[in-house]
Design an enzyme around this catalytic site. Structure first.
Site, short mmCIF file in Angstrom:
data_model
loop_
_atom_site.label_atom_id
_atom_site.label_comp_id
_atom_site.label_asym_id
_atom_site.label_seq_id
_atom_site.Cartn_x
_atom_site.Cartn_y
_atom_site.Cartn_z
N SER A 12 0.73 -1.21 -0.04
CA SER A 12 -0.08 0.03 0.03
C SER A 12 0.82 1.29 -0.07
CB SER A 12 -0.84 -0.01 1.26
OG SER A 12 -0.01 0.26 2.37
N GLY A 13 2.25 1.05 0.18
CA GLY A 13 3.12 2.21 0.48
C GLY A 13 3.38 2.50 1.85
N GLY A 14 2.54 1.78 2.87
CA GLY A 14 2.75 2.18 4.37
C GLY A 14 3.77 0.80 4.86
N VAL A 15 3.94 1.30 6.05
CA VAL A 15 5.14 0.54 6.72
C VAL A 15 4.62 -0.74 6.96
CG1 VAL A 15 4.44 1.42 9.15
CG2 VAL A 15 6.97 0.76 8.51
N ASP A 16 3.47 -1.06 7.28
CA ASP A 16 2.90 -2.49 7.63
C ASP A 16 3.30 -3.60 6.53
OD1 ASP A 16 2.35 -1.73 10.12
OD2 ASP A 16 0.53 -1.28 9.71
N CYS A 101 -14.37 -3.30 2.03
CA CYS A 101 -13.28 -3.21 1.07
C CYS A 101 -12.60 -4.74 1.15
CB CYS A 101 -12.50 -2.08 1.18
SG CYS A 101 -11.19 -1.98 0.35
N GLY A 125 -0.72 -6.62 5.33
CA GLY A 125 0.10 -6.02 6.60
C GLY A 125 -0.98 -5.86 7.59
N CYS A 197 -11.60 4.98 4.58
CA CYS A 197 -10.52 4.78 3.34
C CYS A 197 -10.59 5.87 2.14
CB CYS A 197 -10.44 3.30 2.93
SG CYS A 197 -12.32 2.67 2.59
#
Length: 366
Positions: A12-16, A101, A125, A197
């Site tokens: 997603s671009g996130g850290v998780d 989602c 994540g 979201c």
């Protein structure tokens, strides 16, 4: 699964999701990433969040040395998530788009797409876990009680869980951050996303008013006294305090105001004073649109615990057959605050998530 089997991670671009991909690589799996575009850029009032997210996902993929696929599910998201939520808001209910989602996009469209790419598993994540015994799968809470996201995943069944991995299931969030920084992941310091979201951190009422016409009406006490005007029942949820504009009313010094109910027939918003006002409490609820992780409902009646909103502490209850064959009744041991039609109630036994459903009605305290 064999470690040579392909796992496609939703990046997603996130850290998780970045750490999820990294941990799978470290375990020896063949890992590829997939970036999902679920919202069209021209429907945002600010900068293009999707481009920013994609750039972060690509930077992570480059750092890890994995391929990044791209898929556009925006049309499906609009039809199967966003439009459904709009209908719920117009009906005076409060939906949970993140659950929709997960059910219809991440573990249907994304899963199908990943399998078509030759994957045997997908990974995300999410802070949750999958158990397996004798070919049957269970959905488990994440070990970190502050980040557990099984509430949002209760609609997953056997077909989804057999293809799903949650590499962060046993990690607390600070450890995820630590591992990301130690590995030099380019997004290790990126803050977590918040909000619904498709709305993100924008003003909820302003965003929703682009799609739902404002329909002002009276704010009333349960006794029928008009104390203000609302902008449309769709823009409020039960238990809400902020944004009512009722501070400093003369002869009403009993405390803050809260939304207690909606009278759809009269377009009236019922408000009360005090966080613990009896009109905010419910002894039971009816839920339908049920999903059972095992594929079939348990034998009822059943003692279990439930969450009627995310981050709520588990509440002991009796789960009973409902007024229709497709519904259940939840009877709380202790009255619960702000039980909200349209939200999900999720059932647990220990660490195992049994499933859940959509709250239809509630039984107020007498």
């Amino acid at each position: 699964m064999g470690k040579t089997d392909k796992v496609v991670v939703g990046l997603s671009g996130g850290v998780d999701s970045a750490v999820a991909a990294m941990r799978l690589l470290e375990a020896g799996h063949h890992v590829e990433g997939l970036f999902m575009k679920n919202w069209e850029d021209d429907d945002t009032l600010t900068h293009c969040a999707a481009e920013e997210d994609l750039a972060e996902a690509q930077a992570v993929a480059d750092h890890l040395g994995i391929r990044l696929h791209r898929a556009n599910f925006a049309a499906r998201y609009r039809e199967q998530v966003f439009e459904v939520c709009l209908r719920e808001y117009r009906a005076g209910r409060t939906p949970n788009p993140d659950i929709l989602c997960n059910q219809r996009i991440k573990f249907r469209a994304f899963l199908d797409h990943a399998l078509s790419l030759g994957a045997s598993k997908v990974a995300t994540g999410h802070y949750a876990g999958v158990g397996e015994q004798g070919g049957r799968f269970t959905l488990l809470r994440g070990e970190d009680p502050h980040k557990d996201q099984s509430y949002f995943l209760y609609t997953l069944g056997q077909a989804q869980l057999r293809h799903s991995l949650f590499p962060l299931s046993e990690l607390p969030k600070p450890e995820v951050r630590r591992q990301a920084a130690a590995a030099g992941l380019p997004n290790h310091a990126r803050r977590d996303s918040t909000g619904i979201c498709f709305i993100g951190e924008r003003d909820f009422r302003a965003f929703l008013s682009r799609y739902i016409q404002r329909s002002p009406g009276p704010m009333e006490t349960p006794e029928g006294q008009v104390v203000g005007e609302h902008q449309g029942l769709a823009f409020y949820t039960l238990g809400q305090r902020r944004g009512l504009g009722l501070g400093g009313l003369p002869d009403h010094d009993e405390g803050a105001w809260y939304v207690a109910d909606k009278d759809m027939a009269r377009n009236a918003l019922i408000v009360v004073q005090g966080h613990a006002h009896p009109r905010l409490l419910s002894t039971a609820l009816v839920a339908d649109e049920l999903s059972w992780v095992a594929g079939a409902p348990p034998t009822l009646p059943l003692r279990c615990t439930v969450k009627s909103r995310y981050r709520q502490q588990d509440q002991p209850c009796a789960l009973e057959a409902g007024p229709s064959p497709t519904s259940v009744v939840v009877r709380f041991d202790t009255p619960q605050r702000a039980v909200t039609p349209g939200q999900s109630v999720v059932f647990y036994q220990g660490r195992v998530c049994l499933g859940g459903g959509i709250i239809q009605t509630r039984t107020p305290v007498e």
